[in-house]
Write an enzyme that holds these catalytic residues in place. Structure first.
Site, mmCIF file in Angstrom:
data_model
loop_
_atom_site.group_PDB
_atom_site.id
_atom_site.type_symbol
_atom_site.label_atom_id
_atom_site.label_comp_id
_atom_site.label_asym_id
_atom_site.label_seq_id
_atom_site.Cartn_x
_atom_site.Cartn_y
_atom_site.Cartn_z
ATOM 1 N N LYS A 18 0.867 -1.268 0.245
ATOM 2 C CA LYS A 18 -0.095 0.144 -0.010
ATOM 3 C C LYS A 18 0.943 1.069 0.358
ATOM 4 O O LYS A 18 2.004 1.365 0.517
ATOM 5 C CB LYS A 18 -0.836 0.054 1.147
ATOM 6 C CG LYS A 18 -2.152 0.867 1.152
ATOM 7 C CD LYS A 18 -3.373 -0.105 0.330
ATOM 8 C CE LYS A 18 -4.551 1.036 0.288
ATOM 9 N NZ LYS A 18 -5.548 -0.078 -0.250
HETATM 10 P P1 NAD Z 1 -13.245 7.562 -2.836
HETATM 11 O O1 NAD Z 1 -12.379 8.490 -2.369
HETATM 12 O O2 NAD Z 1 -13.645 7.430 -4.388
HETATM 13 O O3 NAD Z 1 -14.686 7.812 -2.288
HETATM 14 C C1 NAD Z 1 -14.737 7.795 -0.603
HETATM 15 C C2 NAD Z 1 -16.245 8.558 -0.373
HETATM 16 O O4 NAD Z 1 -16.473 8.572 0.909
HETATM 17 C C3 NAD Z 1 -16.321 10.167 -1.003
HETATM 18 O O5 NAD Z 1 -17.639 10.022 -1.616
HETATM 19 C C4 NAD Z 1 -16.271 10.963 0.106
HETATM 20 O O6 NAD Z 1 -17.194 11.882 0.228
HETATM 21 C C5 NAD Z 1 -17.113 9.957 1.166
HETATM 22 N N1 NAD Z 1 -16.627 10.192 2.518
HETATM 23 C C6 NAD Z 1 -15.370 10.159 3.237
HETATM 24 N N2 NAD Z 1 -15.646 10.475 4.598
HETATM 25 C C7 NAD Z 1 -17.090 10.307 4.731
HETATM 26 C C8 NAD Z 1 -17.910 9.966 5.970
HETATM 27 N N3 NAD Z 1 -17.465 10.371 7.267
HETATM 28 N N4 NAD Z 1 -19.107 9.926 5.771
HETATM 29 C C9 NAD Z 1 -19.816 9.727 4.511
HETATM 30 N N5 NAD Z 1 -19.161 9.921 3.554
HETATM 31 C C10 NAD Z 1 -17.791 10.072 3.488
HETATM 32 O O7 NAD Z 1 -12.602 6.488 -2.304
HETATM 33 P P2 NAD Z 1 -13.250 4.473 -2.882
HETATM 34 O O8 NAD Z 1 -12.252 4.179 -3.752
HETATM 35 O O9 NAD Z 1 -14.593 4.553 -3.182
HETATM 36 O O10 NAD Z 1 -12.885 3.888 -1.481
HETATM 37 C C11 NAD Z 1 -13.841 3.729 -0.411
HETATM 38 C C12 NAD Z 1 -13.117 2.657 0.556
HETATM 39 O O11 NAD Z 1 -13.270 1.481 -0.184
HETATM 40 C C13 NAD Z 1 -11.718 2.712 0.962
HETATM 41 O O12 NAD Z 1 -11.687 2.166 2.254
HETATM 42 C C14 NAD Z 1 -10.755 1.935 0.197
HETATM 43 O O13 NAD Z 1 -9.851 1.401 0.756
HETATM 44 C C15 NAD Z 1 -11.936 0.637 0.000
HETATM 45 N N6 NAD Z 1 -11.343 0.114 -1.515
HETATM 46 C C16 NAD Z 1 -11.500 0.727 -2.629
HETATM 47 C C17 NAD Z 1 -11.371 -0.013 -3.965
HETATM 48 C C18 NAD Z 1 -11.465 0.547 -5.124
HETATM 49 O O14 NAD Z 1 -11.066 -0.112 -6.112
HETATM 50 N N7 NAD Z 1 -11.464 1.950 -5.103
HETATM 51 C C19 NAD Z 1 -10.964 -1.407 -3.667
HETATM 52 C C20 NAD Z 1 -11.019 -2.183 -2.199
HETATM 53 C C21 NAD Z 1 -11.341 -1.220 -1.383
#
Ligand code: NAD
Length: 418
Positions: A106
Site C-alpha cells: 500500500k
Molecule cells: P473515494 O475517494 O472514491 O470515495 C470515498 C467517498 O467517501 C467519497 O464520496 C467521500 O465524500 C466519502 N466520505 C469520506 N468520509 C466520509 C464520511 N465520514 N461519511 C460519509 N462519506 C464520507 O474512495 P473509494 O475508492 O470509493 O474507497 C472507499 C473505501 O473502499 C476505502 O476504504 C478503500 O480503501 C476501499 N476500497 C476501494 C477499492 C477501489 O477499487 N477503489 C477497492 C477495495 C477497497
C-alpha cells in the site's frame, strides 16, 4: 469507551486470532507481523505561487512471498504509516484468499488534494513516482487507485516509470485508462464484486435480495457503483452519504439522479428532493435497513455505535470499517458481517485481470471480465462460508483462516532465506 488502538494493531490482532485458529508455526507468525519493506519519501513540489512545499509519501510492502506486491495509493491528510501497514497486510490476505499470484502492499501521500491545482497534483504524482521508482514494477510491486486517486493518477505513474526505464511498461500499475492498457470493468470492479457477493449471500441466508433495503455509507468509486448496480435491478437504497451529509428516504433514493448530482460537483448537503431527508452523515449508519454497506474509510463502526447498528447483513465495502470491539458486539447481536478482504476484493481481482491482459497484450471483453470475476468471487465466498459453517466461526475468522494458511504455506515452501 473503546481503547483507541492503531489500525496496524487491529491488523496484528486479527493475525493473532487467525494464528490461534490454524495453529500457525510461530516462526511464520513472527515473520508475518512485520512489513518486508517500508519507504518514506519527501516529495518537494513547486506550487503555482512559486513557493516550495514538501509532502510526505510512502510505499509499504507487507509480503511478496506469493508474488509482486499489490495495493492502492491513497492521497489523504490522514495517510500515515500505521494505517498503511495495516492496509498492506490486508492486501496480503485479500490476494491470498483469492489465490492470486500477488502479495500485499500500500502507499500514499499525506495531502489534501482539494488544496492543489491540477498542475500541482500532476507534479506531486510524478515526483512521488520517481521517489518510489526502485520499489515498484510489474515483477516487484504494482500500485492501483485508492482513495482520491484514479485512472489519471495511474496514467502519470505509468508514464514516469516508462520514461525512466526507456520502455513502455503498462504492467507497472493497474486501474489505468483503457487506451494505455487498462482493463474494461476495472473502474466498477469493487462495486460489482460487492453486488455479486451480496446477491449470493442473501440467497444463502434465505432472503430475496431484491426485496432487501440497503444503506450505503459513502458515494465514491465503491459506494456509487454498488448503489447503481443495486438500483438498476430494482433494489431499494434508502440511505447514503458523502463527506457533507446523509440522505434518507424510506421509499428509496433515485440513485441515477444522485450520480448526476455528484458528477456536477455538488454535495449531498445541498440536495433537494421531495421525500428525501437530509441528515447528519454519522446518522446514516444507525438507520434501520437490511444491508448496511460502509464504503468510506476505516474505523466507522466502533464500540460507540455498534449496538445501534440496525441491519441483518454488514457488507464491508471499505477496508477496515469495523473495529475488533465492534466486530465482537455485532457477532453477539447476530449481525452477519461479510469481511472486507472478501467483500471488496473485486477490485484487486480485476486489477489482476488487467495485469494478465497487459502481459499478454491481449484484451478481454466486458462479458469475460464479469464472468471470470463472478466465478472467482463466488468460489471464494463458498470456501469462506464452508469454513465458517464447519468450524462455527464468523465469516471474518473463516476468511482469515484461509488467507493466512495460503500465505503460510508459501512461506513454508520457500523457506527462510538464507
Ligand atoms: P473515494 O475517494 O472514491 O470515495 C470515498 C467517498 O467517501 C467519497 O464520496 C467521500 O465524500 C466519502 N466520505 C469520506 N468520509 C466520509 C464520511 N465520514 N461519511 C460519509 N462519506 C464520507 O474512495 P473509494 O475508492 O470509493 O474507497 C472507499 C473505501 O473502499 C476505502 O476504504 C478503500 O480503501 C476501499 N476500497 C476501494 C477499492 C477501489 O477499487 N477503489 C477497492 C477495495 C477497497
Amino acid at each position: 469507551m473503546e481503547h483507541k488502538i492503531s489500525l496496524y494493531q487491529v491488523a496484528l490482532q486479527q493475525l493473532d486470532d487467525a494464528a490461534k485458529l490454524i495453529n500457525l508455526d510461530p516462526n511464520i507468525h513472527e515473520k508475518l507481523k512485520y512489513m518486508e519493506r517500508i519507504l518514506i519519501v519527501s516529495v518537494p513540489i513547486l506550487m503555482d505561487d512559486g513557493s516550495l512545499k514538501v509532502f510526505q509519501g510512502y510505499r509499504v510492502q507487507h509480503s511478496t512471498v506469493r508474488g509482486p506486491g499489490k495495493g492502492g495509493i491513497r492521497y489523504s491528510e490522514n495517510v500515515n504509516m500505521e494505517e498503511l501497514k495495516a492496509l498492506a497486510m490486508w492486501m496480503t490476505w485479500k490476494t491470498a484468499l483469492l489465490k492470486l499470484p500477488l502479495g500485499g502492499a500500500k502507499g500514499g501521500i499525506t495531502v489534501n488534494i482539494k488544496k492543489l491545482s491540477p498542475r500541482e497534483l500532476e507534479h506531486l504524482t510524478r515526483r512521488y513516482t520517481v521517489e518510489i521508482l526502485n520499489l515498484i514494477g510489474p515483477t516487484r510491486d504494482i500500485p492501483a487507485p485508492d482513495m482520491n486517486t484514479n485512472s489519471q493518477t495511474m496514467a502519470w505513474i505509468m508514464d514516469v516509470f516508462s520514461m525512466h526505464r526507456g520502455e513502455t511498461t503498462p504492467g507497472v500499475v493497474t486501474g489505468k485508462p483503457i487506451e494505455i492498457g487498462g482493463s474494461l470493468g476495472r473502474n466498477r470492479a469493487t462495486g460489482m464484486g460487492l453486488y455479486f457477493i451480496i446477491r449470493e449471500m442473501a440467497n444463502k441466508m434465505g432472503y430475496k435480495f431484491l426485496e432487501l433495503k440497503y444503506i450505503i455509507q459513502g458515494f465514491g468509486k465503491v459506494g456509487s457503483v454498488i448503489a447503481e448496480e443495486l438500483f438498476n435491478v430494482g433494489c431499494k437504497i434508502i440511505g447514503t452519504s458523502d463527506s457533507t451529509a446523509g440522505l434518507y428516504s424510506p421509499d428509496g433514493l433515485n440513485i441515477r439522479e444522485l450520480i448526476k448530482w455528484k458528477k456536477k460537483g455538488n454535495s449531498f448537503k445541498d440536495y433537494q428532493e421531495k421525500g428525501v431527508e437530509i441528515i447528519e452523515k454519522e446518522e446514516i449508519l444507525t438507520k434501520t435497513c437490511d444491508v448496511l454497506i460502509p464504503a468510506t474509510t476505516e474505523n466507522q463502526i466502533t464500540s460507540e455505535n455498534a449496538d445501534k447498528i440496525d441491519c441483518k447483513i454488514l457488507l464491508e465495502g471499505a477496508n477496515g470499517p469495523t473495529t475488533p470491539a465492534a466486530d465482537k458486539i455485532l457477532e453477539e447481536r447476530g449481525i452477519v458481517v461479510i469481511p472486507d478482504i472478501l467483500a471488496n476484493s473485486g477490485g484487486v481481482l480485476v486489477s489482476y485481470f488487467e495485469f494478465v491482459q497487459d502481459i499478454n497484450a491481449y484484451f478481454w471483453d466486458l462479458e469475460r471480465i464479469n464472468n471470470e470475476m463472478r466465478k472467482v468471487l463466488l468460489k471464494a465466498l463458498e470456501d469462506v462460508y464452508h469454513v465458517a459453517q464447519e468450524r462455527n466461526i464468523s465469516l471474518r475468522k473463516a476468511a482469515y483462516v484461509l488467507a493466512v494458511s495460503n500465505v503460510a504455506q508459501a512461506i513454508k515452501l520457500r523457506g527462510f532465506y538464507p
